[in-house]
Design an enzyme around this catalytic site. Structure first.
Site, mmCIF file in Angstrom:
data_model
loop_
_atom_site.group_PDB
_atom_site.id
_atom_site.type_symbol
_atom_site.label_atom_id
_atom_site.label_comp_id
_atom_site.label_asym_id
_atom_site.label_seq_id
_atom_site.Cartn_x
_atom_site.Cartn_y
_atom_site.Cartn_z
ATOM 1 N N GLU A 161 0.815 -1.205 0.000
ATOM 2 C CA GLU A 161 0.000 0.000 0.000
ATOM 3 C C GLU A 161 0.851 1.258 0.000
ATOM 4 O OE1 GLU A 161 -2.421 -0.480 3.430
ATOM 5 O OE2 GLU A 161 -3.240 -2.345 2.645
ATOM 6 N N CYS A 216 2.939 8.301 1.727
ATOM 7 C CA CYS A 216 3.293 7.312 2.743
ATOM 8 C C CYS A 216 3.684 6.018 2.029
ATOM 9 C CB CYS A 216 2.092 7.083 3.659
ATOM 10 S SG CYS A 216 2.346 5.774 4.856
ATOM 11 N N CYS A 226 4.592 -7.438 7.797
ATOM 12 C CA CYS A 226 5.441 -6.917 8.874
ATOM 13 C C CYS A 226 5.586 -7.985 9.946
ATOM 14 C CB CYS A 226 4.813 -5.663 9.481
ATOM 15 S SG CYS A 226 5.834 -4.880 10.760
ATOM 16 N N CYS A 246 2.400 -5.920 16.298
ATOM 17 C CA CYS A 246 1.646 -4.955 17.118
ATOM 18 C C CYS A 246 0.148 -5.299 17.037
ATOM 19 C CB CYS A 246 1.881 -3.525 16.628
ATOM 20 S SG CYS A 246 3.618 -3.043 16.644
ATOM 21 N N CYS A 258 -2.392 -3.388 14.549
ATOM 22 C CA CYS A 258 -1.968 -3.098 13.181
ATOM 23 C C CYS A 258 -2.313 -4.229 12.217
ATOM 24 C CB CYS A 258 -0.464 -2.835 13.163
ATOM 25 S SG CYS A 258 0.126 -2.345 11.538
ATOM 26 N N CYS A 274 -2.553 1.120 8.281
ATOM 27 C CA CYS A 274 -1.617 0.161 7.698
ATOM 28 C C CYS A 274 -2.243 -1.174 7.354
ATOM 29 C CB CYS A 274 -0.516 -0.139 8.703
ATOM 30 S SG CYS A 274 0.374 1.290 9.156
HETATM 31 N N1 SAH Z 1 6.731 -0.108 11.763
HETATM 32 C C1 SAH Z 1 6.811 1.320 11.829
HETATM 33 C C2 SAH Z 1 6.176 2.032 10.649
HETATM 34 C C3 SAH Z 1 4.868 1.511 10.156
HETATM 35 S S1 SAH Z 1 3.471 1.757 11.179
HETATM 36 C C4 SAH Z 1 6.258 1.810 13.144
HETATM 37 O O1 SAH Z 1 5.830 0.999 13.944
HETATM 38 O O2 SAH Z 1 6.317 2.996 13.419
HETATM 39 C C5 SAH Z 1 3.169 3.475 11.036
HETATM 40 C C6 SAH Z 1 2.310 4.046 12.146
HETATM 41 O O3 SAH Z 1 0.951 3.623 11.999
HETATM 42 C C7 SAH Z 1 2.773 3.577 13.504
HETATM 43 O O4 SAH Z 1 2.823 4.622 14.434
HETATM 44 C C8 SAH Z 1 1.718 2.563 13.829
HETATM 45 O O5 SAH Z 1 1.683 2.337 15.178
HETATM 46 C C9 SAH Z 1 0.475 3.212 13.237
HETATM 47 N N2 SAH Z 1 -0.687 2.319 13.146
HETATM 48 C C10 SAH Z 1 -0.733 1.007 12.870
HETATM 49 N N3 SAH Z 1 -1.983 0.522 12.974
HETATM 50 C C11 SAH Z 1 -2.764 1.559 13.330
HETATM 51 C C12 SAH Z 1 -4.157 1.708 13.609
HETATM 52 N N4 SAH Z 1 -5.005 0.674 13.574
HETATM 53 N N5 SAH Z 1 -4.595 2.948 13.956
HETATM 54 C C13 SAH Z 1 -3.756 4.004 14.009
HETATM 55 N N6 SAH Z 1 -2.442 3.923 13.760
HETATM 56 C C14 SAH Z 1 -1.945 2.718 13.422
#
Ligand code: SAH
Length: 351
Positions: A92, A105, A112, A116, A119, A336
């Site tokens: 994406e 972006c 990944c 988390c 995510c 994401c």
């Molecule tokens: N792996 C890196 C970059 C990709 S995620 C990182 O963790 O920073 C980019 C951002 O999107 C991160 O801050 C992540 O926590 C956030 N993100 C992921 N899923 C999300 C969600 N459901 N709602 C809001 N932000 C989210």
């Protein structure tokens, strides 16, 4: 096998073409065609001789991306693209038309590995790293679209799927390529890299002399809470991650951004804001509050706007630099990995 020259620096292109008797200066011409003009067919590189174009077609190839799916937000400001590479893998890329310019972006990995809980990118683990060229191809895809509107990409956020610091060399190559004069010629300051907190790589990045903006996914106001959201916290704890953030700020003179996802009834109480304020005190840092894009399957919901405001106000009163991320693209699954999940047509598995 033809050699794919997309994503090469000029020096690398020169080394590739010299054995065929094509002069070194043509490497800059070729790079400009690819990176500045969006021309991927050697036959259309009109300042090269016919003979050299024929040789290039015979031995080299320029692999970029193709469109697999597009979604536009209802306000027209956010467009999300699922872009496909040569091997059929897709990631994406999001265009956000912000008041201060066009921001793209980019993704750095297919999937990944970080796990988390909030995510969607990590639901099926990591499939592979993207090369520097594959990351650049996403930006150029958007740039080529914007050209039709006589505008261009102004800023890049490395916040799509993947953990950029787990794909360090390719991401660094991408950042350097964006900066080259024969490419986008973007300043390092207009590039933001977001990490879940890989401490050794954060320390390494601080020594590279590339003043990119570092954004750290903190998401919690204490170590225990962070561990519940981010498995990586058991390897690099919250205090260690923040120490690496301080080191980055010290080495580069750049203010670090701490991202904090607000999840209803989890990390959104006044006491969390107070705890966060104490963590931030005296640091060269901003806090970016992000009301979570809901993950219904996991019961992670967005706090109401009053709660968000209250959290922000508590930080402001303590003198912390804080912004609330403008809502962009929630209606098109701009969080994401959400579009990719939809297209793969798999019900997200809940772990
Ligand atoms: N792996 C890196 C970059 C990709 S995620 C990182 O963790 O920073 C980019 C951002 O999107 C991160 O801050 C992540 O926590 C956030 N993100 C992921 N899923 C999300 C969600 N459901 N709602 C809001 N932000 C989210």
């Amino acid at each position: 096998m033809k050699i794919d020259i997309f994503g090469m620096f000029v020096d690398e292109i020169a080394l590739t073409i010299q054995p065929y008797g094509i002069p070194k200066y043509s490497a800059v011409q070729i790079a400009k065609w690819m990176y500045q003009h969006g021309i991927y067919d050697f036959n259309n590189m009109t300042n090269l001789s016919k003979k050299h174009r024929t040789i290039l077609v015979e031995h080299c190839i320029i692999n970029t991306v193709s469109t697999q799916a597009i979604e536009q937000s209802s306000d027209g400001k956010t467009s999300k693209y699922l872009l496909k590479f040569n091997d059929g893998m897709a990631v994406e890329t999001v265009l956000m038309r912000q008041p201060y310019g066009n921001s793209v972006c980019v993704s750095t990995q297919v999937g990944c590995a970080m796990g988390c809980v909030f995510c969607a990118s990590t639901l099926n683990g990591v499939i592979r790293n993207l090369t520097g060229g594959e990351i650049l191809a996403q930006v150029l895809y958007i740039n080529n679209l914007l050209k039709q509107e006589q505008t261009t990409v102004n800023t890049i956020v490395i916040m799509g799927s993947g953990e950029p610091l787990a794909n360090y060399d390719n991401v660094l190559k991408f950042i350097r390529l964006c900066h080259e004069e024969y490419s986008l010629h973007l300043s390092y300051r207009s590039i933001t890299l977001s990490t879940s907190g890989l401490v050794p790589e954060m320390d390494k990045l601080a020594t590279e002399g590339l003043p990119v903006t570092l954004s750290i996914s903190l998401h919690a106001s204490n170590n225990e809470l962070r561990s519940q959201l981010m498995p990586i916290n058991s390897r690099y704890s919250l205090p260690e991650v923040m120490a690496a953030g301080d080191n980055y700020a010290k080495q580069t003179g750049r203010r670090v951004t701490y991202e904090y996802i607000l999840i209803a009834d989890f990390n959104d109480k006044v006491e969390h804001a107070q705890q966060l304020a104490i963590l931030m005190r005296g640091r060269l840092a901003n806090v970016n509050l992000i009301p979570v894009n809901p993950v219904i399957e996991r019961g992670l919901l967005r706090p109401d706007s009053k709660r968000v405001q209250q959290f922000e106000q508590t930080l402001l009163k303590k003198g912390i630099n804080v912004t609330v991320r403008r809502e962009m693209g929630t209606d098109i699954r701009a969080a994401c990995g959400q579009l990719r999940q939809k297209v793969l047509n798999k019900a997200p598995e809940v772990r």
